[in-house]
Write a protein that holds these residues in place. Structure first.
Motif, PDB file in Angstrom:
ATOM      1  N   ILE A  68      47.674  -2.449 -39.279  1.00  0.00           N
ATOM      2  CA  ILE A  68      48.131  -1.056 -39.280  1.00  0.00           C
ATOM      3  C   ILE A  68      48.057  -0.517 -40.699  1.00  0.00           C
ATOM      4  CG2 ILE A  68      50.105   0.460 -38.884  1.00  0.00           C
ATOM      5  CD1 ILE A  68      50.990  -1.547 -36.698  1.00  0.00           C
ATOM      6  N   GLN A  69      47.414   0.622 -40.840  1.00  0.00           N
ATOM      7  CA  GLN A  69      47.263   1.229 -42.159  1.00  0.00           C
ATOM      8  C   GLN A  69      48.588   1.839 -42.609  1.00  0.00           C
ATOM      9  OE1 GLN A  69      43.995   3.995 -42.087  1.00  0.00           O
ATOM     10  NE2 GLN A  69      42.590   2.495 -41.224  1.00  0.00           N
TER      11      GLN A  69
ATOM     12  N   LYS B 200      51.168   4.395 -44.009  1.00  0.00           N
ATOM     13  CA  LYS B 200      51.238   5.842 -43.836  1.00  0.00           C
ATOM     14  C   LYS B 200      52.259   6.404 -44.819  1.00  0.00           C
ATOM     15  CE  LYS B 200      48.862   5.667 -39.914  1.00  0.00           C
ATOM     16  NZ  LYS B 200      47.952   4.616 -40.214  1.00  0.00           N
TER      17      LYS B 200
ATOM     18  N   GLN C 192      44.490   0.403 -34.031  1.00  0.00           N
ATOM     19  CA  GLN C 192      43.756   1.669 -34.119  1.00  0.00           C
ATOM     20  C   GLN C 192      44.500   2.789 -33.387  1.00  0.00           C
ATOM     21  OE1 GLN C 192      39.943   0.419 -32.511  1.00  0.00           O
ATOM     22  NE2 GLN C 192      39.032   0.366 -34.551  1.00  0.00           N
TER      23      GLN C 192
ATOM     24  N   ASP D 123      47.342   3.762 -35.644  1.00  0.00           N
ATOM     25  CA  ASP D 123      46.809   4.536 -36.768  1.00  0.00           C
ATOM     26  C   ASP D 123      46.493   5.969 -36.338  1.00  0.00           C
ATOM     27  OD1 ASP D 123      47.049   2.424 -38.557  1.00  0.00           O
ATOM     28  OD2 ASP D 123      44.953   1.784 -38.328  1.00  0.00           O
ATOM     29  N   TYR D 124      45.925   6.126 -35.157  1.00  0.00           N
ATOM     30  CA  TYR D 124      45.585   7.455 -34.662  1.00  0.00           C
ATOM     31  C   TYR D 124      46.848   8.278 -34.373  1.00  0.00           C
ATOM     32  CZ  TYR D 124      43.888  11.165 -31.657  1.00  0.00           C
ATOM     33  OH  TYR D 124      43.634  12.403 -31.111  1.00  0.00           O
TER      34      TYR D 124
ATOM     35  N   PHE E  24      49.827   8.056 -35.614  1.00  0.00           N
ATOM     36  CA  PHE E  24      50.613   8.390 -36.803  1.00  0.00           C
ATOM     37  C   PHE E  24      49.749   8.875 -37.969  1.00  0.00           C
ATOM     38  CE2 PHE E  24      53.201   5.431 -34.346  1.00  0.00           C
ATOM     39  CZ  PHE E  24      54.361   6.185 -34.226  1.00  0.00           C
ATOM     40  N   ALA E  25      48.534   9.337 -37.686  1.00  0.00           N
ATOM     41  CA  ALA E  25      47.635   9.828 -38.740  1.00  0.00           C
ATOM     42  C   ALA E  25      48.182  11.085 -39.376  1.00  0.00           C
ATOM     43  CB  ALA E  25      46.244  10.100 -38.172  1.00  0.00           C
TER      44      ALA E  25
END
Length: 147
Positions: free
Chosen positions: A23-24, A26, A140, A143-144, A146-147
């Motif tokens: 998870i990237q 944020k 993914q 990530d989408y 919570f972008a």
């Protein structure tokens, strides 16, 4: 913002670490992750730790189950999102119970299951918000969202 994510699924692999690492980060968002007790011996023995020795294995399991179910219920109720991993190696009764409970509570739910488990999980998958095949796909989706 803070989000609580409950990671339901088997406790014998590092899949939770893999997901968290995928998870990237944020800006301004913190994810808190919970899941079942990952120390299997403690999970099985918690009833006896609290209540003392039980007369047999059935009562030992019953007492541990009560405490583990309470723990799971509290975490599921607080969760903003539930991710349930179904792998091919272990029986997944607890995962199915946790996913079904989350769905019944109206919690957004992502199911991770290999394609080989499509058929036995088809009804549960249809009740979940999203079903994916891999941990990376679940990351993914997060990530989408919570972008």
């Amino acid at each position: 913002m803070e989000y609580h994510i409950y990671l339901a699924g088997e406790i014998h692999s590092d899949w939770r670490d893999q997901l968290r690492a995928s998870i990237q980060a944020k800006p301004g968002i913190t994810f808190h992750f919970w899941g079942p007790q990952e120390n299997h011996d403690l999970s099985d023995a918690i009833g006896e730790h609290v209540l003392g020795e039980q007369p047999n294995a059935i009562y030992k399991d019953l007492q541990a189950s009560k405490i583990n179910n309470l723990r799971t219920e509290l975490h599921l109720k607080k969760a903003d999102l539930v991710i349930a991993l179904f792998g091919e190696k272990f029986k997944q009764w607890n995962t199915a119970t946790d996913a079904a409970t989350a769905i019944a509570l109206g919690k957004p739910t992502i199911i991770i299951r290999p394609e080989a488990l499509h058929h036995p999980l088809k009804e549960l998958s249809e009740k979940a918000n999203v079903t994916v095949d891999t941990i990376e796909q679940a990351a993914q989706v997060i990530d989408y969202i919570f972008a």
